[in-house]
Scaffold this motif. Structure first.
Motif, PDB file in Angstrom:
ATOM      1  N   LEU A   1       0.808  -1.037  -0.030  1.00 37.07           N
ATOM      2  CA  LEU A   1      -0.093   0.077  -0.028  1.00 37.07           C
ATOM      3  C   LEU A   1       0.934   1.271  -0.032  1.00 37.07           C
ATOM      4  O   LEU A   1       2.070   1.300   0.799  1.00 37.07           O
ATOM      5  CB  LEU A   1      -0.907  -0.236   1.268  1.00 37.07           C
TER       6      LEU A   1
ATOM      7  N   LEU B   1      -2.740   5.620   1.672  1.00 38.73           N
ATOM      8  CA  LEU B   1      -3.353   5.430   2.972  1.00 38.73           C
ATOM      9  C   LEU B   1      -3.998   6.755   3.670  1.00 38.73           C
ATOM     10  O   LEU B   1      -4.913   6.903   3.998  1.00 38.73           O
ATOM     11  CB  LEU B   1      -2.157   4.748   3.749  1.00 38.73           C
TER      12      LEU B   1
ATOM     13  N   PHE C   1      -7.101   7.332   1.934  1.00 33.24           N
ATOM     14  CA  PHE C   1      -8.131   6.517   2.285  1.00 33.24           C
ATOM     15  C   PHE C   1      -8.513   7.027   3.981  1.00 33.24           C
ATOM     16  O   PHE C   1      -9.641   6.870   4.347  1.00 33.24           O
ATOM     17  CB  PHE C   1      -7.571   5.082   2.535  1.00 33.24           C
ATOM     18  N   ARG C   2      -7.562   7.394   4.763  1.00 35.77           N
ATOM     19  CA  ARG C   2      -7.748   7.666   6.138  1.00 35.77           C
ATOM     20  C   ARG C   2      -8.516   8.932   6.083  1.00 35.77           C
ATOM     21  O   ARG C   2      -9.477   9.192   6.921  1.00 35.77           O
ATOM     22  CB  ARG C   2      -6.532   7.836   6.858  1.00 35.77           C
TER      23      ARG C   2
ATOM     24  N   ASP D   1     -12.299   5.608   3.845  1.00 29.15           N
ATOM     25  CA  ASP D   1     -12.803   5.091   2.601  1.00 29.15           C
ATOM     26  C   ASP D   1     -13.011   3.363   2.956  1.00 29.15           C
ATOM     27  O   ASP D   1     -11.585   2.686   3.081  1.00 29.15           O
ATOM     28  CB  ASP D   1     -11.912   5.415   1.415  1.00 29.15           C
TER      29      ASP D   1
ATOM     30  N   LEU E   1     -10.171   0.662   1.649  1.00 32.22           N
ATOM     31  CA  LEU E   1      -9.004   0.292   2.180  1.00 32.22           C
ATOM     32  C   LEU E   1      -8.816  -1.193   2.369  1.00 32.22           C
ATOM     33  O   LEU E   1      -7.899  -1.911   2.233  1.00 32.22           O
ATOM     34  CB  LEU E   1      -8.737   1.242   3.427  1.00 32.22           C
ATOM     35  N   SER E   2      -9.884  -1.665   2.887  1.00 29.75           N
ATOM     36  CA  SER E   2      -9.876  -3.027   3.612  1.00 29.75           C
ATOM     37  C   SER E   2     -10.360  -4.171   2.619  1.00 29.75           C
ATOM     38  O   SER E   2     -10.116  -5.344   2.800  1.00 29.75           O
ATOM     39  CB  SER E   2     -10.777  -3.108   4.802  1.00 29.75           C
TER      40      SER E   2
ATOM     41  N   TYR F   1      -6.643  -3.952   0.219  1.00 34.76           N
ATOM     42  CA  TYR F   1      -5.334  -4.045   0.846  1.00 34.76           C
ATOM     43  C   TYR F   1      -5.493  -5.211   1.837  1.00 34.76           C
ATOM     44  O   TYR F   1      -6.764  -5.348   2.440  1.00 34.76           O
ATOM     45  CB  TYR F   1      -4.695  -2.978   1.243  1.00 34.76           C
TER      46      TYR F   1
ATOM     47  N   TYR G   1      -3.095  -1.327   9.051  1.00 35.31           N
ATOM     48  CA  TYR G   1      -2.673  -0.966   7.687  1.00 35.31           C
ATOM     49  C   TYR G   1      -1.540   0.057   7.743  1.00 35.31           C
ATOM     50  O   TYR G   1      -1.704   0.954   8.473  1.00 35.31           O
ATOM     51  CB  TYR G   1      -3.923  -0.464   6.969  1.00 35.31           C
TER      52      TYR G   1
END
Lengths: 942, 593
Positions: B270, B275, B278-279, B283, B286-287, B290, B322
């Motif tokens: 990633l 990240l 996404f953070r 979002d 993310l899961s 990744y 992550y």
């Protein structure tokens, strides 16, 4: 043969059973074979190189099947004049081999026994360093996670190169996690221990008998050899030869011969630093790697225990004992010749001969290897047939008192038919099963069939005038199936004359023989088979459906090819002095090959990579001198000296339109080229950027800036020569031969890689200083650049800037830049020197440059002088043997390559190494270490 | 005399046998003809395999979809050129040449032409000027002319329109077709949707030509990709040699951690920037894109948490599931604020970074050439420009997000919560975190185009790395951090210590060596100031101009806000998460007011 014939050069890839390249008077063809034609008892034989047959394995060339014990004589025809008789394949010269026949002198039982035993031993290993062990940047391990908890030890093979710490016995575990005795300590013998002395043993027996009307000879030889590497190149060969002749009345005679060779080879060594090659492991093996830790090489499931990481090299023991390959070859060379003596002056000869080779091969890479986790198996079988039929009238007569005429007129019909079939699979089911049934995927199968037919008529005539003036005319017309039908017929003539001027000198003059020769000759040459039509390559099935890729091998074939032509001129002088005690032969020649059939590289955007076309011209000019002198000749002692010297100058006069450079081959950082206006075989590569004579380096890291396509030299020597002598004193004889190769360069990929792996003594440069800086003092890259503390206005100079902290190019400068940091170029668009480099580099980085960007640093002058042969023999006097069944016996000590007097390449690198028998010479990559051969030879006749 | 007769016989043979030469000189085991299907299949397989391989070596890194360790912002050639001209265009050209005049093959020839245009759109997007009119032509074997970028796009757009129009639905079908299984309508839809995509991409340089094509496609929306089943994709299969290239490289080759636990090669991770993005917007993808890091390998993050019960503060450390990998650990000389401070993200253990969801490494995973979701984002942009469309740009935009989430099987509650966030929701702007060096942030501006582009980008995971790079050069939708350990042609840039997103791919050495005349023409068409094409920032015609930031003097400061408060702001939320997920945390200090 090397050194015994002027202008002839032999290159081998150095392993038992591998191919040899022979070139006479330089290369004539840019992209095709440049080797002479081998002719055995009047019939050309197949001498294809065995290195293209599969996956970095070399199966040996065709001429290697000949049994030396069966050879009566070898004659080398240097120029293309032989082509009228033997066809266009003799354009590069011919090697004529005459095999032994039964002779009337073979009295008594006519039995001969020959025992030859040779030992091969490595004479020089590379200079390995024994200070630093595996690791990186001066640390044994880059990350605390890789330290085995509890023991404080590092697992061997965590890092694949020797850029670690000084080896002081630090705790060290093997692959299974057990502590290694002695810990992290130098292993000076970890590479050498893989090598031993190899033995080649040849035992032969022959029976020959002859009387006035018939003769026969039957021989058998068994040869058994292995390699200096354990379990590699194990060869067993049987040669059987039978020749028989008989006169039938006064007109007819029949002559037949057949030789059968059966050769089996186990575990040919992968070459050229192939990841599967044990040789590769030796370049990369870290200096701290304890050989005992390589065993067991397989785990309980039969999979490889990985060693190393960075270069992903296979455990050499796995390679030696789990992977295997084997090939067998059955070959028959045979022929029948019938001669009819039609009159005293005219005879007719009819001859049919064949060369059939049937070979089978498999290679097996064990399931679970590091490089081939799924395993690999392939097999192939080849059936190569050549049939040759000839009919020839031979006429010989005196015309009047002064003239003699000998003339031949003949026709020849040759066919070849090569069938190649095989299958391979790259996913296996179970261990230890070399079979196509052991497939865990659909095997891929292939088949090719290559056929050709050449039909020829030819004639030659020699007209002599009073034994001092001779005129020789030849002509040959070929019809070759490999050319378009409309262009398939081509004619080539030659003309030569000689004048024995010594006939006009007074008798008893110092010069007792003198001959002047001159000749012009032309040779036509057809195309390789199947060069006319562009075909599709079968890709396989994808989701059950077939797909075809246009352009087999990405080659655009050419339906309008013409034959290529070589035109040569030659003049020679033969002189003999002092009642022929001193003989001198010298030749000068020039040959131009035009209209070459080349595989030219073309831009990829055409949809192809190469194109077959008629283009280009290459010229060879050269001089050859041979001297043979009898220094002492008495009843007991005879001493003669022989010397050869030759030089060849090649020029590429033109290439294809729009192309002024043709790459012949590439390895690592070096490329071998044909460049217009320059000699064939120029090596080019990236070199450190220089502004005139000043080295410029990258201001951010001190590394070289690559300047591409810089000329490194040419692989051809300036000249080659040899000096030898034979002594015979009573029943003792001694001969030796020194060979010289002067000039030329060789690029050593192995040495570059071994430096980059931190294994060589040379890689020690700057390491103590770097260890001090990086590990002991903990300085960072900025400090090694001379930068101290960062402050608002920039950085302060580092206080201890003067102390060496690693490796650095001497007298290197940063490129000159303006205020905004952009380069200021000179009028040629080149960068200019600015500030002197202040950067101390990590020695790993320094050596990394050498592999691809500093190719001159690993390109060496290939000049060398070797004692290439030494023979010391003793024959038991015949008087002692009277009364015994023995007729003659001779025992000899034989040595080859015993002593290299002089070379420039680093220790352990052979200046004559080659990684191919093709045209891209001058590159060493995973070549054998220099070796010597010695042994004895016993011949007994009954 | 008998011998003389035999001899004459042999001589006679020489004149009589040459007519058999043609037959003798052909290999009866090799093909001299190919059906259009066999050539088209070869082209499609070669093309998608190459694009997948380029993802792992280049495009993933350019688009930050994944980070392959030691990869750079490097687009020097590694086989694309050769695959395109030989394995793709060479085969398509043969189908067109051999069957183009025969109406019985009309539809198959049109499909070959569509694929040719597709291949040229990829070539132009990589290199700019490329050989087109003289390529793959035996009449031109040296000095092959390069057509300028605009001409290539013009060819691509008009060919796609023409070929789609010439497809006759009742006509001949592909006997086998690994993309649309013989559905001719879908081929026309692919051609039109691709035309929309290319026309949007080159609006800057193609002007009204591009906008006319956009209008044209949008006016006949029924002829565009309009459902997930119409996505252009090619399945790989679990058969030796036919597996998905990601599987071949990372799983079958056995050389990459974590798929081989003892391997030292590292599978791609990633990206640190992704990240952050996404953070910033929580979002849920993310899961699914990744994989979580195994507990034992996770980075232990030090954080300060509040308490729900009182005003106390606790300094805690806990593992984060992550983590994104920065492009390079090297710090530029001007980043003096970082001196002496620990780099928590950059110097984390390699095993603490997230890998991709292993689902992308399945051997039979399809490679997506143009998806339904992408088609919706294209239409959203076209509609927003006012070039037609049955729905509003907002509707297309949300439908695009829905298509993407549906493809990955994310539940609608998570999806709708995501769609309601500022920066994602139509008409809003979003405040994102800084990246960990404080060099860039992931704010999403008010302009809804940025939302369309952002979602289009995220929809490209994992196969559309090349499209991310094109989108970036056209829009600079993301301000991506620099690569601070550059290689390749970055050496020739004025500031070789870092590299920004490159403007184009450089031509392979074979062009320089074997087609010098064509290369000179290409340099002129590029308008480069150098004598080579090594300027990594050379802008293509379709690209928006970008001033390369002076990264070396940027104000870099460590900022871990994007990672912090992973499990919420309070010690109680961490406690709950620790119990639910089975991890441990430690409290090193407690401050009470």
């Amino acid at each position: 043969m090397a050194g015994k014939v002027a202008g002839l050069q032999v290159t081998t890839t150095g392993q038992p059973g591998s191919s040899s390249r022979v070139v006479i008077r330089g290369e004539n063809s840019m992209t095709q074979n440049n080797q002479p034609l081998w002719v055995v008892d009047g019939v050309p034989i197949n001498n294809d190189m065995g290195e293209n047959a599969g996956d970095r394995l070399d199966f040996g060339n065709g001429a290697a099947d000949l049994n030396p014990d069966d050879v009566e004589s070898i004659t080398v025809l240097q120029g293309p004049n032989a082509a009228a008789l033997y066809g266009s394949r003799a354009a590069n010269g011919a090697i004529l081999v005459v095999t032994k026949k039964g002779k009337i002198e073979d009295s008594n039982l006519g039995i001969a026994i020959n025992q030859n035993t040779l030992f091969n031993t490595i004479t020089e290993f590379p200079a390995y360093q024994n200070v630093y062990g595996e690791g990186g940047n001066g640390f044994l391990v880059g990350n605390g996670n890789n330290i085995v908890a509890g023991t404080g030890a590092v697992r061997m093979g965590t890092n694949g190169s020797s850029w670690g710490m000084p080896m002081l016995g630090q705790p060290y575990n093997d692959f299974n996690g057990k502590p290694v005795a002695g810990g992290y300590s130098p292993q000076p013998g970890n590479i050498t221990s893989f090598y031993k002395t190899s033995v080649t043993n040849a035992s032969g027996i022959s029976i020959s008998k002859a009387d006035a009307v018939s003769a026969f000879r039957l021989s058998y030889t068994f040869t058994n050899s292995d390699d200096v590497l354990k379990n590699q190149n194990i060869i067993k060969r049987h040669n059987v030869a039978l020749s028989a002749s008989r006169k039938l009345g006064s007109i007819f005679s029949i002559d037949t011969r057949i030789t059968y060779t059966n050769q089996g080879t186990k575990n040919r060594t992968y070459r050229n630093l192939d990841p599967s090659s044990p040789m590769a492991a030796y370049v990369y093996m870290p200096r701290s790697l304890n050989i005992n830790a390589l065993s067991p090489w397989a785990d309980a499931n039969g999979n490889s225990v990985t060693y190393g990481s960075v270069n992903n090299t296979e455990n050499p023991l796995w390679m030696l004992y789990e992977n295997q390959n084997e090939d067998t070859r059955n070959r028959i060379l045979g022929g029948i010749t019938a001669t009819a003596k039609l009159s005293n002056h005219l005879s007719f000869r009819l001859q049919a001969s064949t060369d059939i080779a049937v070979s089978g091969f498999y290679q097996y890479k064990e399931l679970g290897g590091l490089k081939t986790p799924l395993g690999y198996y392939s097999n192939a079988s080849q059936n190569n047939q050549m049939w040759d039929y000839q009919g020839m009238f031979m006429y010989n007569n005196k015309l009047g008192k002064s003239f003699t005429l000998s003339a031949n007129v003949g026709a020849e019909y040759t066919t070849t038919n090569n069938l190649n079939r095989g299958a391979n699979v790259s996913s296996l089911l179970v261990h230890d099963m070399p079979s196509i049934q052991n497939s865990n995927a659909f095997p891929f199968a292939f088949e090719t069939k290559v056929r050709s037919n050449v039909q020829s008529i030819y004639g030659n005539a020699t007209l002599g005038f009073r034994d001092f003036l001779f005129l020789d005319i030849t002509g040959r017309n070929d019809w070759s199936s490999t050319l378009p039908v409309a262009n398939s017929s081509f004619f080539y003539p030659s003309l030569s004359g000689s004048f024995v001027f010594s006939n006009f000198l007074p008798e008893n003059s110092v010069l007792n023989y003198g001959k002047l020769r001159a000749s012009v000759a032309q040779v036509g040459n057809a195309a390789p088979p199947q060069s006319l039509v562009t075909t599709y390559a079968y890709g396989g099935l994808f989701q059950g459906n077939p797909y075809l890729n246009y352009g087999n091998g990405n080659q655009l074939n050419n339906g309008a090819l013409m034959p290529e032509k070589t035109f040569s001129r030659e003049a020679g002088l033969e002189l003999a002095f002092f009642k022929s005690r001193l003989q001198l032969t010298t030749n000068v020649y020039q040959s131009n090959t035009t209209n070459q059939i080349i595989k030219a590289q073309i831009p990829v955007e055409t949809g192809f990579s190469t194109r077959v076309m008629n283009a280009g011209e290459m010229r060879n000019r050269g001089v050859e001198v041979s001297v043979n002198a009898v220094a002492i000749q008495s009843k007991k002692l005879r001493w003669n000296v022989l010397a050869n010297w030759s030089m060849n100058r090649n020029t590429v006069l033109s290439l294809a339109p729009g192309i002024d450079k043709l790459a012949l081959g590439t390895n690592l950082g070096a490329t071998v080229n044909a460049i217009v206006g320059q000699p064939y075989g120029q090596l080019t590569g990236n070199a450190p950027y220089r502004s005139h004579d000043t080295l410029l380096v990258n201001p951010s890291n001190g590394r070289t800036i690559a300047d591409p396509n810089v000329l490194l030299g040419n692989f051809h020597p300036d000249w080659i020569g040899s000096l030898g002598a034979n002594f015979k004193y009573g029943n003792f004889d001694l001969s030796f031969l020194f060979t010289v190769k002067w000039g030329g360069v060789i690029y050593s990929a192995s040495y570059g890689r071994a430096n980059f792996a931190g294994n060589t003594v040379a890689s020690l440069y700057g390491r103590d200083e770097f260890l001090m800086s990086n590990v002991i003092l903990g300085e960072n890259d900025q400090e090694r650049m001379g930068n101290g503390q960062a402050i608002s206005t920039g950085t302060t100079p580092y206080a201890d800037a003067g102390r060496p902290k690693g490796a650095r190019y001497p007298d290197a400068y940063f490129p000159l830049v303006d205020k905004t940091g952009k380069y200021i170029l000179d009028k040629d668009g080149r960068m200019q020197p600015g500030v002197k480099s202040s950067i101390w580099m990590n020695p790993t980085t320094y050596n990394s440059d050498m592999v691809l960007n500093n190719t001159p640093a690993i390109t060496y002058n290939a000049s060398n002088i070797k004692l290439s042969e030494l023979i010391f023999g003793y024959s038991i006097p015949t008087r002692i043997l009277t009364g015994t069944p023995f007729k003659t016996t001779r025992l000899a000590f034989v040595g080859r390559n015993l002593w290299t007097l002089f070379k420039h390449t680093p220790q352990g690198i052979d200046p004559e190494a080659a990684n191919t028998t093709g045209n891209a010479q001058g590159i060493e990559s995973g070549g054998s270490f220099p070796y010597a051969i010695y042994g004895f030879d016993l011949k007994v006749t009954f | 005399m008998k011998a003389a007769i035999i001899f004459s016989f042999i001589v006679m043979m020489c004149w009589s046998c040459t007519r058999d030469f043609t037959n003798l000189n052909t290999d009866p085991t090799q093909f001299t003809k190919a059906s259009p299907e066999a050539g088209i299949l070869a082209a499609v397989k070669n093309l998608n395999t190459q694009m997948a391989n380029y993802n792992t070596s280049k495009y993933w890194d350019l688009g930050h979809l994944l980070c392959q360790q030691a990869n750079r912002y490097d687009v020097t050639d590694a086989g694309l050129w050769q695959t395109m001209y030989q394995g793709v265009l060479g085969n398509l050209q043969q189908a067109e040449l051999n069957y183009g005049k025969d109406s019985a093959f009309n539809n198959r020839v049109q499909i070959a032409r569509i694929l040719k245009a597709y291949a040229y759109s990829i070539l132009a997007g990589n290199y700019g000027p490329v050989p087109l009119t003289q390529a793959n032509d035996p009449e031109h074997l040296s000095a092959i002319k390069f057509d300028n970028e605009d001409s290539v796009y013009s060819y691509v757009l008009s060919t796609l329109k023409d070929a789609a129009g010439k497809i006759k639905l009742g006509g001949d079908k592909m006997a086998y077709d690994v993309i649309y299984n013989g559905n001719l309508q879908n081929w026309a839809k692919f051609a039109n949707t691709l035309r929309l995509k290319i026309a949007l991409q080159c609006m800057k340089n193609m002007g009204t030509v591009a906008t006319d094509h956009i209008r044209d496609v949008m006016s006949a929306e029924t002829s565009t990709i309009a459902s997930e089943t119409e996505t252009a994709k090619m399945n790989f299969e679990n058969v030796n040699g036919n597996e998905n290239p990601y599987f071949v490289k990372y799983i079958k080759g056995n050389g990459y951690f974590p798929y081989n636990p003892t391997a030292t090669g590292q599978a791609p991770k990633l990206s640190e920037y992704m990240l952050t993005l996404f953070r910033s917007y929580s979002d849920p993808r993310l899961s699914v894109y990744y994989d979580t890091v195994p507990l034992a390998n996770r980075l232990l993050l030090t954080d300060t948490l509040t308490s729900d019960l009182d005003d106390s503060l606790r300094v805690v450390s806990y593992p984060v599931p992550y983590l994104g990998q920065p492009k390079a650990g090297t710090k530029l000389a001007g980043w003096t604020n970082l001196a002496g401070l620990a780099d928590v993200v950059g110097s984390a253990d390699i095993k603490s970074y997230s890998n991709a969801n292993p689902v992308i490494y399945q051997p039979n995973r399809p490679f997506i050439m143009l998806s339904y979701g992408e088609a919706l984002f294209l239409k959203a942009e076209a509609a927003k420009l006012g070039y037609g469309g049955a729905m509003s740009p907002e509707q297309y935009y949300y439908a695009g997000i829905d298509a993407n989430f549906a493809y990955w099987g994310i539940n609608s509650a998570l999806r709708d919560a995501y769609k309601a966030r500022d920066g994602i929701k139509w008409g809003t702007k979003g405040k994102g975190f800084n990246n960990y060096l404080g060099l860039v942030n992931t704010d999403i501006p008010q302009d809804d185009n940025y939302k369309i582009w952002t979602q289009r980008w995220l929809n490209y995971f994992p196969d559309g790395g090349f499209d991310c790079w094109c989108l970036e050069r056209r829009t600079w939708v993301f301000n991506l951090p620099p690569h601070t350990n550059p290689g390749g042609n970055a050496t020739y840039s004025p500031n070789p210590t870092y590299s920004d997103v490159p403007g184009r791919a450089s031509y392979p050495v074979s062009v320089v060596n074997l087609n010098p005349a064509g290369y000179q023409g290409a340099l002129e068409a590029l308008g480069t100031a150098r004598i080579d094409d090594y300027d990594i920032y050379q802008e293509l015609h379709f690209a928006k101009h970008r001033e390369i930031p002076d990264w070396s003097n940027a104000n870099a400061t460590y900022d871990y806000a994007f990672l912090r408060k992973w499990y919420g702001t309070s010690i109680q939320s961490l406690q709950a998460a620790a119990e639910a997920n089975g991890f441990k945390y430690t409290i090193s200090q407690t401050y009470r007011p």
